[in-house]
Scaffold this motif. Structure first.
Motif, short mmCIF file in Angstrom:
data_model
loop_
_atom_site.label_atom_id
_atom_site.label_comp_id
_atom_site.label_asym_id
_atom_site.label_seq_id
_atom_site.Cartn_x
_atom_site.Cartn_y
_atom_site.Cartn_z
N ARG A 1 40.41 73.30 54.69
CA ARG A 1 40.43 72.06 53.89
C ARG A 1 39.06 71.84 53.24
O ARG A 1 38.97 71.54 52.05
CB ARG A 1 40.80 70.90 54.83
CG ARG A 1 40.88 69.53 54.21
CD ARG A 1 41.10 68.50 55.34
NE ARG A 1 41.52 67.23 54.84
CZ ARG A 1 40.70 66.28 54.40
NH1 ARG A 1 39.40 66.50 54.40
NH2 ARG A 1 41.17 65.15 53.96
N THR A 19 47.25 68.51 49.95
CA THR A 19 47.71 69.50 48.99
C THR A 19 46.74 69.45 47.82
O THR A 19 45.89 68.56 47.75
CB THR A 19 49.14 69.19 48.46
OG1 THR A 19 49.09 67.95 47.74
CG2 THR A 19 50.15 69.11 49.59
N SER A 20 46.87 70.38 46.89
CA SER A 20 45.97 70.36 45.73
C SER A 20 46.13 69.07 44.94
O SER A 20 45.17 68.59 44.35
CB SER A 20 46.22 71.57 44.85
OG SER A 20 47.57 71.64 44.45
N GLN A 21 47.32 68.47 44.96
CA GLN A 21 47.52 67.21 44.24
C GLN A 21 46.88 66.03 44.97
O GLN A 21 46.22 65.21 44.37
CB GLN A 21 49.02 66.92 44.03
CG GLN A 21 49.70 67.82 43.02
CD GLN A 21 50.08 69.18 43.61
OE1 GLN A 21 50.29 69.32 44.80
NE2 GLN A 21 50.12 70.19 42.76
N THR A 22 47.08 65.94 46.27
CA THR A 22 46.56 64.78 46.99
C THR A 22 45.05 64.87 47.21
O THR A 22 44.39 63.84 47.34
CB THR A 22 47.27 64.57 48.34
OG1 THR A 22 47.06 65.71 49.17
CG2 THR A 22 48.76 64.34 48.14
N VAL A 80 50.35 63.25 51.63
CA VAL A 80 51.17 64.33 51.09
C VAL A 80 52.63 63.88 51.05
O VAL A 80 53.04 62.98 51.78
CB VAL A 80 51.04 65.64 51.89
CG1 VAL A 80 49.63 66.18 51.84
CG2 VAL A 80 51.52 65.48 53.31
N ALA A 84 55.99 68.44 50.85
CA ALA A 84 54.87 69.28 51.28
C ALA A 84 55.03 69.72 52.73
O ALA A 84 54.57 70.79 53.12
CB ALA A 84 53.55 68.53 51.10
#
Length: 147
Positions: free
Chosen positions: A53, A68-71, A80, A84
């Motif tokens: 991370r 995640t790459s978005q959160t 997430v 996910a």
């Protein structure tokens, strides 16, 4: 291993991980905090995830343990999504809810005490009481002579 629901998993906070005690607090709305004791089998991948991370998102300010790459890059800091958690499991033909229920049932097969299920999984007494007869159906059948 610890039969956390997808909701519980999604809302785990970094601050709830106590490295000195190898514990994880699980906060549930309207319920007491449940403490998960992490043995080496569970704690090792947790440490590995924290290193990964940090490697991937060293500047993230997200308070959540799972990312995640978005959160990791979203300034509103959402947890997430359920997907996910579920998507990697579905790739192996598993479902989070079924894995949770199976894990609790497995433990219930090794105990007759719903208090053990309450302590280990943070279940409500009502839910724990449902697992005991499901795990031991031969003990919960009514006696035809008494009925």
């Amino acid at each position: 291993m610890h039969a956390l629901s997808t909701h519980d998993q999604r809302h785990l906070l970094l601050d709830d991980l106590d490295h000195s005690r190898a514990t994880l607090r699980v906060r549930r709305t309207g319920k007491p905090v449940h403490t998960v004791y992490l043995d080496e089998l569970a704690y090792r991948p947790t440490r590995q995830w924290l290193a990964e991370r940090h490697r991937r998102w060293p500047a993230t300010t997200s308070p959540y343990l799972p990312l995640t790459s978005q959160t990791a890059t979203n300034h509103t800091q959402p947890p997430v999504s359920i997907q996910a958690i579920n998507k990697p499991l579905r790739a192996h033909d598993h479902q989070a809810g079924r894995l949770r229920a199976d894990r609790i049932l497995y433990e219930a097969q090794h105990t007759d005490d719903p208090l053990d299920l309450i302590r280990v999984f943070g279940l409500s007494p009502r839910t724990a009481m449902k697992y005991i007869p499901a795990a031991h159906p031969h003990r919960s059948q009514s006696d035809p002579i008494v009925s």
